[in-house]
Write a protein that holds these residues in place. Structure first.
Motif, PDB file in Angstrom:
ATOM      1  N   GLU A  49       0.718  -1.374   0.053  1.00  0.00           N
ATOM      2  CA  GLU A  49      -0.164  -0.309   0.268  1.00  0.00           C
ATOM      3  C   GLU A  49       0.515   1.033  -0.247  1.00  0.00           C
ATOM      4  OE1 GLU A  49      -3.229   0.041  -0.316  1.00  0.00           O
ATOM      5  OE2 GLU A  49      -3.618  -2.481  -0.233  1.00  0.00           O
ATOM      6  N   THR A  50       0.140   2.665  -0.691  1.00  0.00           N
ATOM      7  CA  THR A  50       1.203   3.319  -0.560  1.00  0.00           C
ATOM      8  C   THR A  50       0.684   5.065   0.322  1.00  0.00           C
ATOM      9  OG1 THR A  50       0.567   4.261  -2.779  1.00  0.00           O
ATOM     10  CG2 THR A  50       2.927   2.551  -2.775  1.00  0.00           C
ATOM     11  N   PHE A  51      -0.689   4.015   0.342  1.00  0.00           N
ATOM     12  CA  PHE A  51      -1.739   4.903   1.214  1.00  0.00           C
ATOM     13  C   PHE A  51      -1.591   4.134   2.908  1.00  0.00           C
ATOM     14  CE2 PHE A  51      -5.835   6.309   2.997  1.00  0.00           C
ATOM     15  CZ  PHE A  51      -5.222   7.901   3.784  1.00  0.00           C
ATOM     16  N   GLN A  52      -0.945   5.195   3.831  1.00  0.00           N
ATOM     17  CA  GLN A  52      -0.741   4.751   5.303  1.00  0.00           C
ATOM     18  C   GLN A  52      -1.932   5.366   5.862  1.00  0.00           C
ATOM     19  OE1 GLN A  52       0.695   1.790   5.992  1.00  0.00           O
ATOM     20  NE2 GLN A  52       1.183   1.184   4.241  1.00  0.00           N
ATOM     21  N   PRO A  53      -3.077   5.233   6.280  1.00  0.00           N
ATOM     22  CA  PRO A  53      -3.902   6.147   6.620  1.00  0.00           C
ATOM     23  C   PRO A  53      -3.136   6.166   8.587  1.00  0.00           C
ATOM     24  CG  PRO A  53      -5.145   4.207   5.851  1.00  0.00           C
ATOM     25  CD  PRO A  53      -4.358   4.177   5.811  1.00  0.00           C
ATOM     26  N   ILE A  54      -2.137   5.261   9.198  1.00  0.00           N
ATOM     27  CA  ILE A  54      -1.850   5.484   9.999  1.00  0.00           C
ATOM     28  C   ILE A  54      -0.921   6.303   9.881  1.00  0.00           C
ATOM     29  CG2 ILE A  54      -0.018   4.046  10.264  1.00  0.00           C
ATOM     30  CD1 ILE A  54      -0.461   2.698  12.718  1.00  0.00           C
ATOM     31  N   LEU A  55      -0.386   7.073   9.521  1.00  0.00           N
ATOM     32  CA  LEU A  55       0.668   8.325   8.655  1.00  0.00           C
ATOM     33  C   LEU A  55      -0.325   8.901   8.421  1.00  0.00           C
ATOM     34  CD1 LEU A  55       3.634   5.893   7.553  1.00  0.00           C
ATOM     35  CD2 LEU A  55       3.260   7.116  10.090  1.00  0.00           C
ATOM     36  N   ASP A  56      -0.664   9.402   6.971  1.00  0.00           N
ATOM     37  CA  ASP A  56      -1.109  10.314   6.505  1.00  0.00           C
ATOM     38  C   ASP A  56      -3.065  10.543   7.124  1.00  0.00           C
ATOM     39  OD1 ASP A  56       1.484  11.105   6.013  1.00  0.00           O
ATOM     40  OD2 ASP A  56       1.479   9.353   4.942  1.00  0.00           O
ATOM     41  N   PRO A  57      -3.647  11.896   6.539  1.00  0.00           N
ATOM     42  CA  PRO A  57      -4.722  12.495   6.628  1.00  0.00           C
ATOM     43  C   PRO A  57      -5.032  11.551   5.522  1.00  0.00           C
ATOM     44  CG  PRO A  57      -3.787  13.657   7.365  1.00  0.00           C
ATOM     45  CD  PRO A  57      -2.496  12.997   6.822  1.00  0.00           C
ATOM     46  N   ASN A  58      -5.231  11.642   4.013  1.00  0.00           N
ATOM     47  CA  ASN A  58      -5.455  11.465   3.126  1.00  0.00           C
ATOM     48  C   ASN A  58      -4.621  11.109   2.117  1.00  0.00           C
ATOM     49  OD1 ASN A  58      -4.036  12.947   1.284  1.00  0.00           O
ATOM     50  ND2 ASN A  58      -5.803  15.222   2.992  1.00  0.00           N
ATOM     51  N   PRO A  59      -4.919   9.976   0.635  1.00  0.00           N
ATOM     52  CA  PRO A  59      -3.847   9.699   0.152  1.00  0.00           C
ATOM     53  C   PRO A  59      -3.028   9.858  -0.521  1.00  0.00           C
ATOM     54  CG  PRO A  59      -6.246   8.876  -0.316  1.00  0.00           C
ATOM     55  CD  PRO A  59      -6.585  10.163   0.738  1.00  0.00           C
ATOM     56  N   SER A  60      -3.647  11.673  -0.872  1.00  0.00           N
ATOM     57  CA  SER A  60      -2.309  12.436  -2.229  1.00  0.00           C
ATOM     58  C   SER A  60      -0.922  12.617  -1.328  1.00  0.00           C
ATOM     59  CB  SER A  60      -3.320  14.121  -1.300  1.00  0.00           C
ATOM     60  OG  SER A  60      -4.518  14.768  -1.658  1.00  0.00           O
ATOM     61  N   ASN A  61      -1.154  12.170   0.455  1.00  0.00           N
ATOM     62  CA  ASN A  61       0.710  11.845   0.779  1.00  0.00           C
ATOM     63  C   ASN A  61       0.972  10.344   0.759  1.00  0.00           C
ATOM     64  OD1 ASN A  61       2.557  12.310   1.664  1.00  0.00           O
ATOM     65  ND2 ASN A  61       1.384  13.891   3.470  1.00  0.00           N
ATOM     66  N   VAL A  62       1.591  10.325  -0.766  1.00  0.00           N
ATOM     67  CA  VAL A  62       2.186   9.211  -0.848  1.00  0.00           C
ATOM     68  C   VAL A  62       3.500   8.264  -0.936  1.00  0.00           C
ATOM     69  CG1 VAL A  62       2.796   7.820  -3.476  1.00  0.00           C
ATOM     70  CG2 VAL A  62       0.798   9.661  -3.030  1.00  0.00           C
ATOM     71  N   ARG A  63       3.027   6.812  -0.166  1.00  0.00           N
ATOM     72  CA  ARG A  63       4.623   6.395   0.546  1.00  0.00           C
ATOM     73  C   ARG A  63       5.257   5.544  -0.158  1.00  0.00           C
ATOM     74  NH1 ARG A  63       6.377   9.451   6.013  1.00  0.00           N
ATOM     75  NH2 ARG A  63       3.828  10.629   6.318  1.00  0.00           N
ATOM     76  N   VAL A  64       6.350   5.383   0.205  1.00  0.00           N
ATOM     77  CA  VAL A  64       6.705   4.534  -0.965  1.00  0.00           C
ATOM     78  C   VAL A  64       8.316   3.289   0.031  1.00  0.00           C
ATOM     79  CG1 VAL A  64       7.786   2.924  -2.811  1.00  0.00           C
ATOM     80  CG2 VAL A  64       6.435   5.440  -3.284  1.00  0.00           C
ATOM     81  N   PHE A  65       7.712   1.715   0.589  1.00  0.00           N
ATOM     82  CA  PHE A  65       8.704   1.913   1.415  1.00  0.00           C
ATOM     83  C   PHE A  65       9.934   0.536   0.370  1.00  0.00           C
ATOM     84  CE2 PHE A  65       4.591   2.734   3.538  1.00  0.00           C
ATOM     85  CZ  PHE A  65       5.702   3.721   5.160  1.00  0.00           C
ATOM     86  N   TYR A  66      10.340   0.374   1.370  1.00  0.00           N
ATOM     87  CA  TYR A  66      11.494  -0.653   1.042  1.00  0.00           C
ATOM     88  C   TYR A  66      12.162  -0.735  -0.183  1.00  0.00           C
ATOM     89  CZ  TYR A  66       8.092  -2.802   3.531  1.00  0.00           C
ATOM     90  OH  TYR A  66       6.978  -2.786   5.253  1.00  0.00           O
ATOM     91  N   LEU A  67      12.773   0.927  -0.407  1.00  0.00           N
ATOM     92  CA  LEU A  67      13.503   1.183  -1.407  1.00  0.00           C
ATOM     93  C   LEU A  67      14.606   0.954  -1.798  1.00  0.00           C
ATOM     94  CD1 LEU A  67      13.468   5.645  -0.639  1.00  0.00           C
ATOM     95  CD2 LEU A  67      11.650   4.160  -2.154  1.00  0.00           C
ATOM     96  N   PRO A  68      15.617   0.227  -1.657  1.00  0.00           N
ATOM     97  CA  PRO A  68      16.630  -0.855  -1.139  1.00  0.00           C
ATOM     98  C   PRO A  68      16.226  -1.830  -1.888  1.00  0.00           C
ATOM     99  CG  PRO A  68      17.273  -0.475   0.924  1.00  0.00           C
ATOM    100  CD  PRO A  68      15.834   0.351   0.758  1.00  0.00           C
ATOM    101  N   GLU A  69      15.063  -2.441  -2.308  1.00  0.00           N
ATOM    102  CA  GLU A  69      14.590  -3.602  -2.646  1.00  0.00           C
ATOM    103  C   GLU A  69      13.975  -3.112  -4.370  1.00  0.00           C
ATOM    104  OE1 GLU A  69      11.720  -7.488  -2.733  1.00  0.00           O
ATOM    105  OE2 GLU A  69      10.842  -4.788  -1.431  1.00  0.00           O
TER     106      GLU A  69
END
Length: 263
Positions: A49-69
């Motif tokens: 998932e690139t939207f994390q409700p635990i972190l951000d209020p709405n999907p306009s904030n995009v999160r990309v995890f595990y970049l080394p992979e």
């Protein structure tokens, strides 16, 4: 702010942050941004998932995890000499990559919770620096497009009770150009800003390093494919905690007979 490393290290120690200009060229930043959007697509395709409700209020904030992979260029950024030198200046010679992720604030994105990186993973009091965040700016970072906001002097706070009721009034933006890095000590209180522009993204990467006694946010041994792990150089393997040795020895380890010869 400054490219003089001695000045930068002193500023980081005293104020809990420092900005280093033009660590990447504009072309390098743009190329990395393009790779980030492709990494987002790959991450979503794999089920992340690139939207994390635990972190951000709405999907306009995009999160990309595990970049080394996701691309070799992200792995190279983790060992960039400038970031490594500044991290060593506060954490010492030994530390780990706890996490490496991206945050893209698109128009309409809003602020996450106010926090320090140590406050959400370690019990108070926070008397020492045990984490460092190296922010890589892939676009211009302004107050209007969602720049990271911080509270000057908050790196001296040691408990939750030190956070004042008027904390939102104390926040100021880190403004930077594409290619700059901003290095934060893990005790500095900050949050993401709101992007109030109509058509401007703010894209940054967070290379989060921690002291070796802290558990990493990501278990890289479990996350990274074994085939990829085998291609990594020794420096990156050590940073990601992929070595079979998981301890760091400190202190006086002389044998009893040597330390207390008359006992």
């Amino acid at each position: 702010m400054t490219a003089d490393m001695d000045v930068a290290k002193a500023h980081l120690q005293e104020h809990g942050w420092v900005k280093i200009p033009s660590v990447l060229t504009k072309d390098e930043a743009a190329c990395t941004l393009d790779r980030l959007w492709k990494a987002k697509e790959a991450s979503e395709t794999s089920g992340e998932e690139t939207f994390q409700p635990i972190l951000d209020p709405n999907p306009s904030n995009v999160r990309v995890f595990y970049l080394p992979e996701l691309h070799e260029s992200f792995r190279d950024m983790l060992t960039h000499p400038t970031g490594i030198e500044l991290t060593k200046s506060v954490l010492g010679e030994k530390f780990l990559v706890s996490n490496f992720s991206a945050n893209i604030a698109r128009p309409g994105s809003q602020s996450m919770a106010l926090h320090s990186d140590q406050s959400i993973v370690l019990p108070e009091p926070w008397l020492d620096i045990w984490a460092v965040n190296v922010i890589w700016c892939l676009t211009k970072m302004t107050k209007e497009n969602g720049a990271t906001l911080y509270i000057p002097g908050s790196n001296k706070w040691t408990r939750w009770d030190d956070v004042p009721a008027n904390a939102p009034d104390l926040l100021v933006p880190f403004e930077a150009d594409a290619g700059d890095i901003v290095v934060l000590d893990g005790r500095l209180w900050h949050t993401s800003g709101s992007n109030v522009t109509k058509d401007e993204d703010r894209a940054i990467l967070f290379a989060y390093y921690s002291a070796p006694h802290m558990r990493q946010l990501v278990n890289w041994t479990a996350k990274l494919p074994r085939e990829l792990q085998q291609t990594l150089n020794s420096e990156l393997k050590e940073l990601l905690g992929l070595s079979h040795i998981g301890y760091v020895v400190h202190g006086d380890l002389r044998y009893m007979a040597e330390k207390y010869p008359k006992s």
